[in-house]
Design an enzyme around this catalytic site. Structure first.
Site, PDB file in Angstrom:
ATOM      1  N   GLY A  81       0.813  -1.216   0.000  1.00 46.93           N
ATOM      2  CA  GLY A  81       0.000   0.000   0.000  1.00 46.93           C
ATOM      3  C   GLY A  81       0.841   1.259   0.000  1.00 46.93           C
ATOM      4  N   ASP A 116       8.338   6.428   8.004  1.00 46.21           N
ATOM      5  CA  ASP A 116       7.843   7.694   8.539  1.00 46.21           C
ATOM      6  C   ASP A 116       6.892   8.403   7.575  1.00 46.21           C
ATOM      7  OD1 ASP A 116       9.575   8.587   6.579  1.00 46.21           O
ATOM      8  OD2 ASP A 116      11.081   9.354   7.981  1.00 46.21           O
ATOM      9  N   GLY A 117       6.660   7.796   6.406  1.00 50.82           N
ATOM     10  CA  GLY A 117       5.749   8.397   5.449  1.00 50.82           C
ATOM     11  C   GLY A 117       6.299   9.604   4.725  1.00 50.82           C
ATOM     12  N   ARG A 167       2.561  13.894  -8.054  1.00 44.85           N
ATOM     13  CA  ARG A 167       2.754  13.058  -9.237  1.00 44.85           C
ATOM     14  C   ARG A 167       1.411  12.919  -9.940  1.00 44.85           C
ATOM     15  NH1 ARG A 167       5.262   7.388  -7.869  1.00 44.85           N
ATOM     16  NH2 ARG A 167       3.223   7.010  -6.921  1.00 44.85           N
ATOM     17  N   ARG A 174      -1.936  -0.789  -9.825  1.00 48.74           N
ATOM     18  CA  ARG A 174      -0.733  -1.553 -10.135  1.00 48.74           C
ATOM     19  C   ARG A 174      -1.077  -3.034 -10.307  1.00 48.74           C
ATOM     20  NH1 ARG A 174       3.162   1.754  -7.193  1.00 48.74           N
ATOM     21  NH2 ARG A 174       2.049   3.608  -6.484  1.00 48.74           N
ATOM     22  N   ASP A 243       4.455  -4.426  -7.471  1.00 45.59           N
ATOM     23  CA  ASP A 243       3.763  -3.249  -6.955  1.00 45.59           C
ATOM     24  C   ASP A 243       4.251  -1.972  -7.618  1.00 45.59           C
ATOM     25  OD1 ASP A 243       6.028  -4.186  -5.156  1.00 45.59           O
ATOM     26  OD2 ASP A 243       5.833  -2.108  -4.480  1.00 45.59           O
ATOM     27  N   ASP A 253       7.042   4.938 -10.138  1.00 44.12           N
ATOM     28  CA  ASP A 253       7.877   4.691  -8.955  1.00 44.12           C
ATOM     29  C   ASP A 253       9.366   4.736  -9.275  1.00 44.12           C
ATOM     30  OD1 ASP A 253       5.715   4.541  -7.280  1.00 44.12           O
ATOM     31  OD2 ASP A 253       5.507   2.381  -7.456  1.00 44.12           O
TER      32      ASP A 253
END
Length: 472
Positions: A81, A116-117, A167, A174, A243, A253
């Site tokens: 995710g 930590d995102g 983006r 995906r 992914d 990505d």
């Protein structure tokens, strides 16, 4: 700019509601006016773009983090995710298409695991510039809207500054999104996902009984053709996990990617890939492997079952070979295929492999009839060049026409890792000028301009020692 919530409307089975965690003291590093105009926000001020990229001006919009799974370096991971990205919503572009706005680096989500995102300035600059460079080369890709830096500390191998970017993509679904629902045996959700993708991107198939078969066939073909583009351009993705594979066959990505400098078919651009699973020469094979994983995931809703999936997968090598042959012939100035072309091209690639000849410079200088100086073994090159000239003469086109077509297929400006590193070093000291200078050059990569003459040189010795990892 009106944001829609089509994917979020599928419900919490497919994504989790999240809220951005704004960065401290954000400042705009760069924005892409082409994408801003496409999305109808070309009139936004720098402050407005900064606030949007910091997740501060979304109004009533509720972002979501998308759930998916994937095969990472060949190993199954059942739940991944968006761990550091949020789907803000969809925007209808001036071309009539719907585009996802994905905010990357906005903080924790339910899928952040031990992370930590956050994103750091270094990695965000790399994705921001490379996705636009790929588009300018004609390679299907996500694209960037804007990029911000901040004073928020983020801890990686060292302390860096937190950054974020928006983006833009036609889809963020995906291969791994389908795998998630298939392997967790949520087959109704799997069908819902397939129907969502079909309704949004292939509406003519909506009522077809074989629509899932058509979706798989399309994904196989578009993936094969995308990777053919990568190979012809001399570009390595670095982390071709399922992914990281778009259902539309668009490059997505950007992490430890890299354009080839010296030609090496076995080049590994990700120093975390110690087995070489995603080496340059293996990308076409891995693309096929990933399509097989997608086909496996779709079996529960594929009317023709395993037999139909295997039949469709047999087309992958032909799709790849056809597109790659077309692209590589263009780079050599050959319009039509002829017997002996493969042997002729293999011969020069063998010499380039032996000498680690600079890949982009070779093709650019070949376009100008000046490639000899790139080789140590001049005799072998001259022998090959004589055969090549004879082959060009068979085409029956004049030299000026051939040269013009080759210059339009072989870029002058390639986003090499050392150029990115120079821009990153300056940006980390507060100078964003080189980021924007590179952006200007790569958006028109085939047109040489005097102000970018320094981008045409061979890479410095230190470029060979740059290491790019998944943490990029």
């Amino acid at each position: 700019m009106k944001l829609h919530s089509h994917f979020a409307g599928l419900g919490t089975t497919f994504s989790s509601p999240v809220q951005p965690q704004p960065l401290d003291n954000p400042e705009l590093v760069s924005s892409n006016p082409v994408i801003a105009d496409l999305l109808g926000c070309g009139s936004f001020s720098q402050e407005q773009l900064t606030r949007l990229c910091n997740g501060e001006s979304l109004g009533d919009q509720s972002p979501v983090a998308m759930v998916y799974a994937g095969h990472q370096f060949g190993s199954w991971v059942p739940r991944l995710g968006d761990g550091r990205a949020m789907l803000l919503g969809e925007v209808q572009g001036t071309d009539g298409k719907l585009y996802d706005l994905h905010l990357k680096g906005a903080g924790l989500t339910p899928y952040s695991r031990n992370g930590d995102g956050r994103a750091v300035l270094r990695s965000t600059i790399r994705e921001y510039l490379c996705s636009e460079a790929m588009h300018a080369l004609g390679i299907p890709t996500t694209r960037p809207l804007c990029l911000i830096n901040s004073s928020t500390p983020v801890y990686r191998e060292k302390t860096e500054t937190g950054a974020a970017m928006i983006r833009v993509a036609e889809s963020h679904v995906r291969f791994g999104t389908f795998e998630y629902f298939s392997y967790s045996q949520q087959y109704d959700a799997l069908q819902t996902l397939a129907d969502y993708v079909i309704a949004r991107h292939f509406p003519d198939w909506t009522d077809d009984a074989d629509r899932v078969e058509k979706l798989l066939a399309q994904a196989i073909q578009s993936t094969a053709e995308m990777i053919a583009h990568w190979q012809a351009a001399g570009w390595c993705h670095g982390v071709m996990n399922t992914d990281n594979m778009s259902i539309l066959g668009h490059t997505i990505d950007y992490g430890p990617f890299g354009f080839l400098d010296g030609f090496d078919a076995a080049h590994i651009c990700n120093h975390s890939d110690w087995q070489g699973r995603y080496a340059f020469s293996r990308q076409p094979h891995i693309g096929h492997w990933n399509c097989t994983a997608l086909a496996q995931a779709l079996l529960p809703i594929l009317p023709g079952g395993k037999e139909k999936a295997e039949q469709l997968l047999e087309d992958y090598p032909d799709h790849f070979a056809k597109k790659y042959s077309q692209l590589i012939r263009r780079k050599f100035g050959l319009e039509d295929g002829a017997e002996g072309d493969s042997a002729l091209i293999d011969e020069i690639f063998t010499l380039m492999q032996k000498e680690r000849t600079d890949y982009p410079l070779f093709f650019r200088r070949l376009s100008e009839g000046q490639a000899e100086d790139l080789f140590i073994d001049r005799e072998s090159f001259q022998s090959w060049y004589k055969q090549y000239q004879q082959r060009l003469q068979q085409e029956g086109r004049d030299e000026a026409t051939v040269r013009e077509s080759m210059l339009a297929a072989n870029p002058a400006y390639v986003l090499r890792n050392h150029l990115l590193q120079i821009a990153i070093d300056k940006a980390e000291s507060g100078d964003y000028s080189e980021v924007n200078r590179l952006l200007e050059a790569i958006q028109q990569p085939f047109t040489e301009r005097e102000e970018f003459a320094d981008y045409l040189q061979l890479p410095p010795d230190w470029a060979e020692h740059l290491e790019i990892s998944c943490s990029s």
